[in-house]
Write an enzyme that holds these catalytic residues in place. Structure first.
Site, PDB file in Angstrom:
ATOM      1  N   GLY B 149       0.823  -1.190   0.000  1.00 33.15           N
ATOM      2  CA  GLY B 149       0.000   0.000   0.000  1.00 33.15           C
ATOM      3  C   GLY B 149       0.858   1.241   0.000  1.00 33.15           C
ATOM      4  CB  CYS B 150       0.196   4.691  -1.127  1.00 30.54           C
ATOM      5  SG  CYS B 150      -1.444   4.928  -0.424  1.00 30.54           S
ATOM      6  CG  PHE B 151      -0.699   5.955   4.162  1.00 28.29           C
ATOM      7  CD1 PHE B 151       0.015   7.109   4.445  1.00 28.29           C
ATOM      8  CD2 PHE B 151      -2.048   6.070   3.856  1.00 28.29           C
ATOM      9  CE1 PHE B 151      -0.608   8.357   4.439  1.00 28.29           C
ATOM     10  CE2 PHE B 151      -2.673   7.316   3.850  1.00 28.29           C
ATOM     11  CZ  PHE B 151      -1.954   8.462   4.141  1.00 28.29           C
ATOM     12  CB  THR B 153       5.383   2.245   0.136  1.00 30.11           C
ATOM     13  OG1 THR B 153       4.747   1.146  -0.522  1.00 30.11           O
ATOM     14  CG2 THR B 153       6.701   2.552  -0.547  1.00 30.11           C
TER      15      THR B 153
END
EC number: 1.2.1.38
Lengths: 346, 346, 346, 346
Positions: B149-151, B153
């Site tokens: 997921g973006c967060f 990462t």
């Protein structure tokens, strides 16, 4: 009507005072004082005031103020009020300083964090910290108000009840702040250049923000114990609005509903602090242009942390609005006078 | 040239894959698959692709893919890949899932946080978590990648070295995230409505974000101990970009320079993680459009806290870029292949 | 590989050249020249370039350039290139000036609109106006390119075919321009101060914009008749992107489909001009980060007006991208070389 | 105190009426009517009103209104007021419709531009167009007000004096409009999706905007001659604010100073229209949150064009503010009553 003067006429704090005081039933603006632009109309610098508030700005003149003015708002950058307020100290003028000059009781702290010489000690000691909801009794009897910084306002209103009620441990309290760009004022800088600030989030002054000692000093005072917080600030691409997300380790099993109830009791009788219902968190837009501080609360059972979200308009509750609120209290008026406007939404 | 298909052709993940793969020297896009809009050109949905990438979108057809395709990127919302990947499991096709379907090893956790039924256990166990810089050895041998997921990462790249080097205590680790709006995809919602999101900061899913168990699982795995973080997300008024500000209590006296050095060693050979010099912190704009994760570090002597600021472009390193980086690793290519573009600034 | 130098290393034009040239197969950057910051790394001024392009900026030295460099891009403010280009005129170096110094053929016009002394007449006359799609034949043989202004690029590409085909009357042609803030460069000013530019649309330089004579001169040249346009510019709260909305009175009954067809024929073979289908109009975001100029067309039967909407990224097709496109043409390469990247969307 | 009801309680027009009426000395809000959300508190839909305006929304009930209410504001989408106003026509209730339902005198025009059936002819003919500064005498005697559209307000206030004084030719008058996103209301759509609207300028409804016939009808009426304008609208990435840039061919040699003087005379006694001094042009931010329409004027000698820039807050002077201004006039009160607030700046 009390007669007011505003010092620092070309800054955002001053024009926000002008906007809010325009409809105040007991205060009228009589003088705008600007060191850099006296002789010009404020409407030249701020065309949104043209036709409705075309006041010629004047030079600072303490004797004139003593003869004509009841209240002086200092909305100048740090370093100005500490020089000028002593010139009024032998008069009955009420002074409210929106800068950081009088916030730190220790001259050494001020000099360490602000990098300039502190105010005379007598002035420092006479100033009362104007976090209205927390220090209202002192404010009633004050003659000099040190108006809180924008971040400390949101941070302290969000944290003080938890400390007073011994809900969280004193260390580590993490305060993560996000602010719009107007907090930096009208002075141009690389960090306020549109092309670089737009579509950007910037952590700044990490570990070095001058609001750190202010938060610690007054949280310690309210909590009656020494507290050292961890406070980091971020610039977000909007003009107005500021939010602090606050994290503390719960001292005991407390659920969200109970804590909301404690906060509501703490702020009873204070119309500008609104505690959201469980599961709801405030956004900065919901207080835009108004004097509210909206607070959302979550007791996280999974991690045993109390998470508080506290939102204000940095130019109103974080500056001009709270300054007026304090003047209301100093004069024995209803603390909401002239500040009843609803937020501008959307 | 390897032949790729992209599933979820009308989402932002898919068009970002199209943009990045266009110049990849070893991958060519052969199919765009869309359940809702097959039969239409992707350029009708995205006019920025008109004249240059006017591919007609197709329906999902597992048999066709097995015959014609080497790599499938799943850029659909949660719930899609878990149904489709099993259809390809008896083929040599490399699968990369950009959704959260395969990130939680425990089916119960998935069902609790995502609210839908989990993928078959065999698929869950086969999937390798594609945080390239941390799990590169496993990725080399993977056939199914669960792309982070973006967060997670930004959060994990910022936290893992501190945990691995035992710099901070495992509790409480506070991760305060701020993201642009594109992370919510193209689907309209109240929270992505311009007039409400502009000039606003919104804390959302407080205590309930589905990235919480993902961060905890892989931080625990990397650190070889159970770790429970405190993670809160905020929406800020920008399109791309995401920053995590991470707070942990230092285990020992360590100064900023030493920790910067440890981080640089940890990420040696990984060109997409850039550790800023002491006193400097990354902004989201400095990674805009690129696959970089930029990290700034401050060891705060006053509070004994380690403060880490970690910034990515949520659609690149937080999604499409890292997916390509993982495919590069799976195929034994240089991990930077096709991802060398500099950030778009300003 | 041709060796390039960039003059004006701390401006947005320069960093955009760096970004675009990084992947150009036939040009390598050998020098960044900065009058104000030579001796420093460009990555200090622009941290997004850290680790990937840490070039030390140098002072201007014409002799060194003659020995080492094939192409010089001048990305400095108005007033610089006109002094420096003459120093290179006895060498085979190809010069591209991104400022306005060489755009007006008449020295008096330059002095009237720019307020400073014009370039030597020999230089003015030698410079070829680099609106690639319109003046390509001249550009092939040029040694000095005067790269078009951002507004003139969008205005002229939208208007020239209508004039050449005698579709509209020469007066009045109204060109209403809207631009993002990056066109103003990195220099701080009241008009680029975030708090004042955000949530704001500002008409500026009404009747006095220095792009007015540039548009008139080259529209007259392309149309082979004297044309005086009405051109007004507005600043809108975004970083990149520029759109011109153009209005002209139709000379004859022509429907939208016919005009679209004429425009498509006019730009045949020019991949960077994309004419939208009837009923569709380009947005600036659809060309973000790319060298495209997208054009939408509406022949309004009710009012007998031709309405053209022309959109570019002001820093790419309006500056650095078109400069590279011109160098491609000058060197006999494909005009798209190094410029094939798709727009960054969203 | 007059008692008011607001129909369309969940839209932006309604909450702006709530904000402005809260401090009106002669109007109190007694009912909020919502077809979709009656039974809920308006503060659930709009948390910025929590604690200060927690009114439960009700269903439409004409009989109740007749018994309890003096003024009804219709702030619903097109198609609602035309059905409901006839139900109140036999009562003395003053009706103000903020939608477009009653703006076009011709039912065929309405049906052509709005695509739905028109209001009964009797209602259409009874409605008075509420462009206060131009049609004040008619408004004084009106019972039904058709409140102008946001674009027509800025366009007409900028153009009418030039037409009345025969300064410009009736054709072609070009009106190029730029608006913030709140004009589209709270309803979600692709065009109001943050990630697509941010960093973007979009021309929309080119040749087809429903405000076109409204501008033409009332400009013709004010000018006493048939006038057909060319009007194009653009969406810009901000929430509030709207500007029209107007171009007309001057009929005679007139300099800017003379025209400014004519405009100031035309609007004498109308405090909400502010004509800027020569060389100065208004920005949308300078009227933010207020009922002002600010106008800048340039007579361009080079091109013989009159260029007018006219700025309003689309939700105030373009909707709720002007509605209140009209009610003030209908009731014989000062037209500024309750609308004296200064703009919110920055």
């Amino acid at each position: 009507m009390k007669k007011a003067a505003i010092v620092g006429g070309t800054g955002y704090g001053a024009v926000e005072l002008v906007r809010l005081l325009q409809s105040h039933p007991k205060i009228e603006i009589r003088k705008i004082i600007s060191h850099s632009q006296y002789g010009n109309s404020i409407a030249e610098a701020y065309p949104h005031l043209s036709h409705v508030f075309e006041v010629t700005m004047e030079e600072w003149n303490a004797e004139e103020l003593k003869n004509e003015i009841d209240i002086v708002f200092f909305a100048a950058p740090a370093g100005v009020a500490k020089e000028l307020i002593p010139e009024l100290q032998d008069s009955p003028i009420q002074c409210v300083d929106l800068s950081g000059d009088l916030r730190l009781k220790s001259a050494e702290d001020y000099e360490a964090w602000y990098g300039i010489k502190a105010a005379p000690n007598a002035t420092l000691q006479q100033a009362v910290y104007g976090l209205t909801e927390v220090f209202k009794e002192d404010i009633k009897h004050a003659k000099i108000i040190s108006n809180p910084g924008c971040f400390p306002t949101a941070a302290l209103l969000g944290t003080v009840p938890a400390i007073v009620h011994n809900l969280i441990q004193p260390y580590p309290i993490i305060i993560d702040g996000k602010t719009g760009v107007s907090g930096a004022g009208r002075k141009q800088s690389a960090m306020t250049h549109f092309s670089e600030t737009n579509e950007n989030v910037t952590a700044y002054k990490v570990g070095h923000h001058q609001h750190i000692p202010e938060i610690d000093q007054y949280l310690s005072q309210a909590g009656n114990q020494p507290i050292t917080t961890v406070f980091t600030t971020h610039l977000v691409p909007m003009t107005r609005g500021l939010v602090c997300t606050i994290y503390g380790s719960l001292n005991r099993n407390a659920d969200t509903a109970e804590i909301i109830s404690l906060y509501r009791n703490f702020y009873e009788g204070h119309p500008f602090v609104r505690i959201r219902d469980e599961g709801h968190f405030p956004t900065t837009k919901e207080v835009y242009g108004s004097n509210f501080c909206d607070i959302g609360i979550h007791a996280d059972a999974r991690t045993n942390q109390l998470i508080i979200v506290s939102a204000i308009d940095n130019l109103v509750k974080g500056a001009a609005g709270q300054a007026i609120q304090n003047v209301n209290v100093m004069n024995g008026w209803d603390e909401s006078l002239g500040l009843e406007d609803f937020p501008v939404y959307p």
